[in-house]
Scaffold this active site. Structure first.
Site, mmCIF file in Angstrom:
data_model
loop_
_atom_site.group_PDB
_atom_site.id
_atom_site.type_symbol
_atom_site.label_atom_id
_atom_site.label_comp_id
_atom_site.label_asym_id
_atom_site.label_seq_id
_atom_site.Cartn_x
_atom_site.Cartn_y
_atom_site.Cartn_z
ATOM 1 N N CYS A 141 -2.048 2.171 7.970
ATOM 2 C CA CYS A 141 -1.240 1.272 7.161
ATOM 3 C C CYS A 141 -1.733 -0.169 7.250
ATOM 4 O O CYS A 141 -2.117 -0.653 8.286
ATOM 5 C CB CYS A 141 0.236 1.376 7.530
ATOM 6 S SG CYS A 141 0.601 1.084 9.252
ATOM 7 N N CYS A 192 2.625 -4.246 16.282
ATOM 8 C CA CYS A 192 1.940 -3.293 17.159
ATOM 9 C C CYS A 192 0.448 -3.658 17.223
ATOM 10 O O CYS A 192 -0.151 -4.005 16.201
ATOM 11 C CB CYS A 192 2.099 -1.870 16.628
ATOM 12 S SG CYS A 192 3.823 -1.360 16.477
ATOM 13 N N CYS A 195 3.224 8.529 1.454
ATOM 14 C CA CYS A 195 3.575 7.625 2.548
ATOM 15 C C CYS A 195 4.008 6.299 1.917
ATOM 16 O O CYS A 195 3.223 5.632 1.249
ATOM 17 C CB CYS A 195 2.355 7.447 3.451
ATOM 18 S SG CYS A 195 2.658 6.336 4.818
ATOM 19 N N GLU A 246 0.834 -1.200 0.000
ATOM 20 C CA GLU A 246 0.000 0.000 0.000
ATOM 21 C C GLU A 246 0.864 1.243 0.000
ATOM 22 O O GLU A 246 1.945 1.259 0.587
ATOM 23 C CB GLU A 246 -0.838 0.044 1.272
ATOM 24 C CG GLU A 246 -1.864 -1.026 1.336
ATOM 25 C CD GLU A 246 -2.643 -0.947 2.632
ATOM 26 O OE1 GLU A 246 -3.348 -1.905 2.917
ATOM 27 O OE2 GLU A 246 -2.533 0.062 3.345
ATOM 28 N N CYS A 264 4.772 -6.872 8.378
ATOM 29 C CA CYS A 264 5.666 -6.293 9.377
ATOM 30 C C CYS A 264 5.767 -7.238 10.565
ATOM 31 O O CYS A 264 4.776 -7.834 10.985
ATOM 32 C CB CYS A 264 5.139 -4.935 9.835
ATOM 33 S SG CYS A 264 6.249 -4.115 10.998
ATOM 34 N N HIS A 271 4.004 6.427 21.497
ATOM 35 C CA HIS A 271 2.680 5.836 21.716
ATOM 36 C C HIS A 271 2.286 5.581 23.165
ATOM 37 O O HIS A 271 1.131 5.246 23.437
ATOM 38 C CB HIS A 271 2.508 4.545 20.904
ATOM 39 C CG HIS A 271 2.552 4.759 19.423
ATOM 40 N ND1 HIS A 271 2.122 5.920 18.826
ATOM 41 C CD2 HIS A 271 2.987 3.965 18.401
ATOM 42 C CE1 HIS A 271 2.283 5.831 17.515
ATOM 43 N NE2 HIS A 271 2.812 4.664 17.231
HETATM 44 S S1 SF4 Z 1 2.751 0.370 13.216
HETATM 45 FE FE1 SF4 Z 1 2.473 -1.469 11.960
HETATM 46 S S2 SF4 Z 1 3.887 -1.235 10.253
HETATM 47 FE FE2 SF4 Z 1 4.513 0.221 11.839
HETATM 48 S S3 SF4 Z 1 6.042 -0.907 13.054
HETATM 49 FE FE3 SF4 Z 1 4.070 -1.243 14.079
HETATM 50 S S4 SF4 Z 1 3.310 -3.171 13.172
HETATM 51 FE FE4 SF4 Z 1 4.943 -2.422 11.832
#
Ligand code: SF4
Length: 342
Positions: free
Chosen positions: A332, A115, A104, A91, A111, A215
């Site tokens: 994302c 997260c 972006c 994407e 990934c 975060h």
């Molecule tokens: S926000 Fe999503 S893409 Fe970014 S590091 Fe965390 S898991 Fe990976």
């Protein structure tokens, strides 16, 4: 496999000469690609026919195909799902700001960082993207949407510092005057806090903006939503960010996701103000898109405004991100996940 978009002009010259072609053909090819948005050997009519034929065999151009395109109703955000040569998809999002267009860029397929609030992590890590595959994301927007490009943010799917060499090469490639000639100051790299690579980045001599996904204001909460925090504790991340500023002189941005009842609380605001107050940094507060799968929700406007106001009053420069793209699943990974479910 060689990829035209992975090459500097000099590398292309060497490649062409090795194939028995004239060195200056590289100038023509780069002009077609980076000035005229032409990505097919057949359309590069200034090249001799026999060269074009040979290039089709030895350097096939795999320009990404659009699998799907979503345009936000306000006309300010466009999201593309692109198919790569091996069938994987990535994407990429165009955001039209007052100051210019920003893209972006994704740096990996999937990934590994996982997260809790991120759709990209759902199906795990698949592979790194090459520098050329990142360049092609920009070229796809130039061809299909708009040729105007002001800046890039490496903030799409993937952890760029876990694909370090390719990401550095990508930034050097698009900075090159023979390609897009984009200033380093118009590039932002966002990391979840891969501490050793943050130190490496400071040594590169590329004055890009570093954005760090904070975060949460403490390790316990951060570990709940970002498993990578087990490996790289908050203090180590902050120290690496301070080092980046000391070496490059570039102000670091901290991204802070606003999650109802979790990260957007009075206690978090106080802790964050103690952590970052009075420092030469910027906090970018980002409301989460409601995520019913994991039960994380966007706070109401009043709570978010109070959170931001508290920080501002306590010496933390903070902006509440203008929403772009939430209506078209611009967080994302959402589009790619959606396609995989079909
Ligand atoms: S926000 Fe999503 S893409 Fe970014 S590091 Fe965390 S898991 Fe990976």
């Amino acid at each position: 496999m060689n990829n035209l978009f992975d090459m500097t002009k000099k590398e292309l010259q060497t490649f062409l000469v090795a194939q028995g072609m004239k060195k200056f053909r590289a100038d023509q090819i780069f002009h077609y690609v980076y000035k005229e948005n032409i990505f097919s050997w057949d359309e590069m009519v200034l090249l001799p026919k026999k060269d074009r034929q040979l290039l089709k065999d030895v350097l096939p151009i795999h320009f990404p195909e659009i699998v799907s395109r979503l345009d936000a109703p306000d006309g300010q955000t466009v999201k593309l799902l692109l198919q790569l040569a091996d069938g994987e998809t990535v994407e990429t999002v165009l955001m039209m700001h007052d100051y210019g267009n920003s893209i972006c860029v994704s740096s990996q397929v999937g990934c590994a960082v996982n997260c809790a609030f991120c759709a990209s992590a759902k199906n795990g890590f698949v592979r790194n993207l090459s520098a050329g595959e990142m360049v092609a994301q920009l070229l796809a927007f130039r061809k299909y949407v708009t040729p105007e490009l002001h800046s890039i943010v490496i903030m799409g799917t993937g952890e760029p510092l876990l694909n370090y060499d390719n990401v550095i090469r990508f930034m050097k490639l698009i900075h090159d005057k023979d390609t897009l000639y984009l200033g380093y100051r118009n590039m932002t790299l966002s990391t979840s806090g891969i501490v050793p690579k943050m130190y490496d980045l400071a040594k590169e001599g590329m004055p890009i903006t570093l954005a760090v996904s904070l975060h949460a204001p403490n390790d316990a909460l951060r570990r709940r939503i970002m498993p990578i925090a087990e490996k790289y504790p908050l203090e180590a991340v902050l120290q690496a960010a301070r080092h980046y500023f000391d070496v490059t002189g570039r102000k670091v941005t901290f991204e802070y996701i606003l999650i109802k009842g979790l990260t957007c609380t009075n206690a978090c605001a106080k802790e964050l103000a103690r952590l970052l107050g009075g420092q030469n940094i910027l906090v970018n507060a980002i409301p989460i898109n409601d995520n019913y799968d994991v039960g994380l929700y966007r706070p109401d406007e009043k709570t978010m405004n109070e959170f931001v106001t508290y920080l501002q009053r306590h010496g933390v420069p903070v902006t509440l991100r203008r929403e772009m793209g939430s209506k078209i699943q611009a967080a994302c990974g959402q589009l790619r996940i959606k396609r995989e479910k079909i």
